[in-house]
Design a protein around this motif. Structure first.
Motif, PDB file in Angstrom:
ATOM      1  N   ALA A 131       0.828  -1.210   0.000  1.00 24.97           N
ATOM      2  CA  ALA A 131       0.000   0.000   0.000  1.00 24.97           C
ATOM      3  C   ALA A 131       0.860   1.257   0.000  1.00 24.97           C
ATOM      4  O   ALA A 131       0.579   2.219  -0.728  1.00 24.97           O
ATOM      5  CB  ALA A 131      -0.930  -0.020   1.217  1.00 24.97           C
ATOM      6  N   ALA A 132       1.922   1.256   0.795  1.00 26.10           N
ATOM      7  CA  ALA A 132       2.787   2.439   0.879  1.00 26.10           C
ATOM      8  C   ALA A 132       3.526   2.694  -0.436  1.00 26.10           C
ATOM      9  O   ALA A 132       3.636   3.840  -0.886  1.00 26.10           O
ATOM     10  CB  ALA A 132       3.786   2.284   2.025  1.00 26.10           C
ATOM     11  N   MET A 133       4.011   1.630  -1.057  1.00 22.87           N
ATOM     12  CA  MET A 133       4.740   1.808  -2.315  1.00 22.87           C
ATOM     13  C   MET A 133       3.820   2.331  -3.418  1.00 22.87           C
ATOM     14  O   MET A 133       4.201   3.229  -4.176  1.00 22.87           O
ATOM     15  CB  MET A 133       5.397   0.490  -2.734  1.00 22.87           C
ATOM     16  CG  MET A 133       6.585   0.110  -1.861  1.00 22.87           C
ATOM     17  SD  MET A 133       7.268  -1.506  -2.261  1.00 22.87           S
ATOM     18  CE  MET A 133       8.047  -1.146  -3.838  1.00 22.87           C
ATOM     19  N   ILE A 134       2.614   1.781  -3.501  1.00 29.84           N
ATOM     20  CA  ILE A 134       1.673   2.275  -4.510  1.00 29.84           C
ATOM     21  C   ILE A 134       1.324   3.729  -4.228  1.00 29.84           C
ATOM     22  O   ILE A 134       1.311   4.568  -5.142  1.00 29.84           O
ATOM     23  CB  ILE A 134       0.411   1.395  -4.551  1.00 29.84           C
ATOM     24  CG1 ILE A 134       0.755   0.015  -5.135  1.00 29.84           C
ATOM     25  CG2 ILE A 134      -0.701   2.058  -5.374  1.00 29.84           C
ATOM     26  CD1 ILE A 134      -0.341  -1.020  -5.019  1.00 29.84           C
ATOM     27  N   ALA A 135       1.076   4.052  -2.972  1.00 30.18           N
ATOM     28  CA  ALA A 135       0.745   5.442  -2.613  1.00 30.18           C
ATOM     29  C   ALA A 135       1.888   6.377  -2.986  1.00 30.18           C
ATOM     30  O   ALA A 135       1.652   7.448  -3.565  1.00 30.18           O
ATOM     31  CB  ALA A 135       0.433   5.539  -1.121  1.00 30.18           C
ATOM     32  N   LEU A 136       3.130   5.990  -2.702  1.00 31.83           N
ATOM     33  CA  LEU A 136       4.272   6.829  -3.062  1.00 31.83           C
ATOM     34  C   LEU A 136       4.363   7.016  -4.574  1.00 31.83           C
ATOM     35  O   LEU A 136       4.567   8.134  -5.057  1.00 31.83           O
ATOM     36  CB  LEU A 136       5.571   6.219  -2.540  1.00 31.83           C
ATOM     37  CG  LEU A 136       5.830   6.310  -1.052  1.00 31.83           C
ATOM     38  CD1 LEU A 136       7.022   5.446  -0.656  1.00 31.83           C
ATOM     39  CD2 LEU A 136       6.041   7.756  -0.630  1.00 31.83           C
ATOM     40  N   GLY A 137       4.218   5.925  -5.314  1.00 29.07           N
ATOM     41  CA  GLY A 137       4.309   6.009  -6.773  1.00 29.07           C
ATOM     42  C   GLY A 137       3.233   6.879  -7.392  1.00 29.07           C
ATOM     43  O   GLY A 137       3.490   7.623  -8.332  1.00 29.07           O
ATOM     44  N   VAL A 138       2.036   6.807  -6.846  1.00 24.87           N
ATOM     45  CA  VAL A 138       0.921   7.593  -7.398  1.00 24.87           C
ATOM     46  C   VAL A 138       0.979   9.038  -6.919  1.00 24.87           C
ATOM     47  O   VAL A 138       0.929   9.976  -7.718  1.00 24.87           O
ATOM     48  CB  VAL A 138      -0.436   6.945  -7.019  1.00 24.87           C
ATOM     49  CG1 VAL A 138      -1.594   7.861  -7.368  1.00 24.87           C
ATOM     50  CG2 VAL A 138      -0.587   5.605  -7.710  1.00 24.87           C
ATOM     51  N   LEU A 139       1.089   9.219  -5.625  1.00 27.79           N
ATOM     52  CA  LEU A 139       1.010  10.576  -5.070  1.00 27.79           C
ATOM     53  C   LEU A 139       2.201  11.449  -5.423  1.00 27.79           C
ATOM     54  O   LEU A 139       2.047  12.662  -5.599  1.00 27.79           O
ATOM     55  CB  LEU A 139       0.840  10.513  -3.551  1.00 27.79           C
ATOM     56  CG  LEU A 139      -0.457   9.868  -3.066  1.00 27.79           C
ATOM     57  CD1 LEU A 139      -0.457   9.748  -1.546  1.00 27.79           C
ATOM     58  CD2 LEU A 139      -1.665  10.634  -3.559  1.00 27.79           C
ATOM     59  N   LEU A 140       3.374  10.861  -5.544  1.00 26.73           N
ATOM     60  CA  LEU A 140       4.557  11.674  -5.834  1.00 26.73           C
ATOM     61  C   LEU A 140       4.704  12.020  -7.306  1.00 26.73           C
ATOM     62  O   LEU A 140       5.593  12.776  -7.673  1.00 26.73           O
ATOM     63  CB  LEU A 140       5.818  10.971  -5.320  1.00 26.73           C
ATOM     64  CG  LEU A 140       5.898  10.803  -3.804  1.00 26.73           C
ATOM     65  CD1 LEU A 140       7.170  10.070  -3.412  1.00 26.73           C
ATOM     66  CD2 LEU A 140       5.798  12.148  -3.096  1.00 26.73           C
ATOM     67  N   THR A 141       3.846  11.477  -8.148  1.00 26.93           N
ATOM     68  CA  THR A 141       3.903  11.819  -9.574  1.00 26.93           C
ATOM     69  C   THR A 141       2.615  12.469 -10.054  1.00 26.93           C
ATOM     70  O   THR A 141       2.436  12.675 -11.245  1.00 26.93           O
ATOM     71  CB  THR A 141       4.190  10.565 -10.429  1.00 26.93           C
ATOM     72  OG1 THR A 141       3.228   9.564 -10.132  1.00 26.93           O
ATOM     73  CG2 THR A 141       5.584  10.053 -10.186  1.00 26.93           C
ATOM     74  N   ARG A 142       1.746  12.759  -9.109  1.00 27.14           N
ATOM     75  CA  ARG A 142       0.487  13.410  -9.470  1.00 27.14           C
ATOM     76  C   ARG A 142       0.758  14.837  -9.918  1.00 27.14           C
ATOM     77  O   ARG A 142       1.499  15.556  -9.274  1.00 27.14           O
ATOM     78  CB  ARG A 142      -0.425  13.420  -8.244  1.00 27.14           C
ATOM     79  CG  ARG A 142      -1.851  13.206  -8.548  1.00 27.14           C
ATOM     80  CD  ARG A 142      -2.648  13.094  -7.309  1.00 27.14           C
ATOM     81  NE  ARG A 142      -2.510  14.320  -6.527  1.00 27.14           N
ATOM     82  CZ  ARG A 142      -2.879  14.450  -5.280  1.00 27.14           C
ATOM     83  NH1 ARG A 142      -3.393  13.440  -4.646  1.00 27.14           N
ATOM     84  NH2 ARG A 142      -2.735  15.588  -4.641  1.00 27.14           N
ATOM     85  N   ARG A 143       0.169  15.224 -10.987  1.00 24.30           N
ATOM     86  CA  ARG A 143       0.330  16.597 -11.476  1.00 24.30           C
ATOM     87  C   ARG A 143      -0.911  17.391 -11.111  1.00 24.30           C
ATOM     88  O   ARG A 143      -2.021  16.907 -11.230  1.00 24.30           O
ATOM     89  CB  ARG A 143       0.509  16.618 -12.985  1.00 24.30           C
ATOM     90  CG  ARG A 143       1.711  15.825 -13.430  1.00 24.30           C
ATOM     91  CD  ARG A 143       2.257  16.417 -14.688  1.00 24.30           C
ATOM     92  NE  ARG A 143       3.304  15.573 -15.225  1.00 24.30           N
ATOM     93  CZ  ARG A 143       4.587  15.813 -15.055  1.00 24.30           C
ATOM     94  NH1 ARG A 143       4.977  16.853 -14.380  1.00 24.30           N
ATOM     95  NH2 ARG A 143       5.484  15.022 -15.576  1.00 24.30           N
ATOM     96  N   THR A 144      -0.697  18.607 -10.686  1.00 24.37           N
ATOM     97  CA  THR A 144      -1.837  19.466 -10.376  1.00 24.37           C
ATOM     98  C   THR A 144      -2.140  20.331 -11.584  1.00 24.37           C
ATOM     99  O   THR A 144      -1.259  20.949 -12.163  1.00 24.37           O
ATOM    100  CB  THR A 144      -1.537  20.367  -9.157  1.00 24.37           C
ATOM    101  OG1 THR A 144      -0.307  21.038  -9.389  1.00 24.37           O
ATOM    102  CG2 THR A 144      -1.439  19.556  -7.886  1.00 24.37           C
ATOM    103  N   ALA A 145      -3.369  20.319 -11.967  1.00 23.68           N
ATOM    104  CA  ALA A 145      -3.794  21.089 -13.132  1.00 23.68           C
ATOM    105  C   ALA A 145      -4.021  22.541 -12.723  1.00 23.68           C
ATOM    106  O   ALA A 145      -4.512  22.834 -11.646  1.00 23.68           O
ATOM    107  CB  ALA A 145      -5.082  20.510 -13.691  1.00 23.68           C
ATOM    108  N   VAL A 146      -3.635  23.429 -13.586  1.00 20.58           N
ATOM    109  CA  VAL A 146      -3.869  24.849 -13.340  1.00 20.58           C
ATOM    110  C   VAL A 146      -5.249  25.184 -13.870  1.00 20.58           C
ATOM    111  O   VAL A 146      -5.557  24.970 -15.033  1.00 20.58           O
ATOM    112  CB  VAL A 146      -2.793  25.714 -14.040  1.00 20.58           C
ATOM    113  CG1 VAL A 146      -3.089  27.182 -13.842  1.00 20.58           C
ATOM    114  CG2 VAL A 146      -1.416  25.359 -13.528  1.00 20.58           C
ATOM    115  N   THR A 147      -6.087  25.671 -12.986  1.00 24.07           N
ATOM    116  CA  THR A 147      -7.437  26.042 -13.395  1.00 24.07           C
ATOM    117  C   THR A 147      -7.510  27.545 -13.577  1.00 24.07           C
ATOM    118  O   THR A 147      -6.597  28.285 -13.216  1.00 24.07           O
ATOM    119  CB  THR A 147      -8.466  25.616 -12.320  1.00 24.07           C
ATOM    120  OG1 THR A 147      -8.192  26.338 -11.127  1.00 24.07           O
ATOM    121  CG2 THR A 147      -8.394  24.120 -12.060  1.00 24.07           C
TER     122      THR A 147
END
Length: 157
Positions: A131-147
């Motif tokens: 769970a921690a590895m998946i969370a790190l992989g997903v959350l640390l590469t999430r891009r925030t969209a500029v609205t």
């Protein structure tokens, strides 16, 4: 006249996380071969549920188990070099650990199917790691969209 070009490389958070996870797995693989840190070291077997050795007196280990940790650790260090491979290592490795957790829940621990070997402590560690590895992989590469709400307005003159 000589020109010197200096390049500084900045590592992303996901690369640092993959490197750290790989380093921990490498360390765990090494520690699994050290008597004292691994209790009942004289009972360490190549593979299977008969290995009585336990890392830190808690987690069942075998030679196969330790070698897998070493390989997984080296893979993490190598794959941390690029963002995409670091992300893949964390998410893919996390999925592998969740599958291993499920496997540990359904097998008979006294059967030949427990070739790794695993115990209750291993099973729950595998769940947390996955769970921690998946969370790190997903959350640390999430891009925030500029609205349009957060965009900086342009002024024209």
């Amino acid at each position: 006249m000589s020109v010197t070009i200096t390049r500084t490389r900045r590592y992303t958070a996901v690369q640092k996380a993959a490197f750290a996870v790989g380093a921990v797995f490498l360390l765990v693989g090494i520690l699994g071969f050290i008597p004292g840190i691994t209790t009942n070291y004289d009972m360490l077997q190549g593979a299977g549920h008969h290995s009585g050795a336990q890392l830190l007196g808690i987690f069942n280990v075998s030679v196969l188990h330790n070698i897998v940790h070493l390989i997984f650790g080296v893979a993490g260090l190598l794959l941390a070099r690029a963002v995409n491979t670091a992300r893949g290592y964390l998410i893919g490795g996390g999925v592998i650990y969740l599958v291993l957790w499920l496997y540990g829940l359904v097998i008979d621990r006294e059967s030949q199917a427990n070739f790794i070997p695993v115990n209750t402590a291993d099973n729950w560690l595998h769940f947390v790691l996955g769970a921690a590895m998946i969370a790190l992989g997903v959350l640390l590469t999430r891009r925030t969209a500029v609205t349009s709400d957060t965009a900086v307005p342009r002024t024209t003159r």
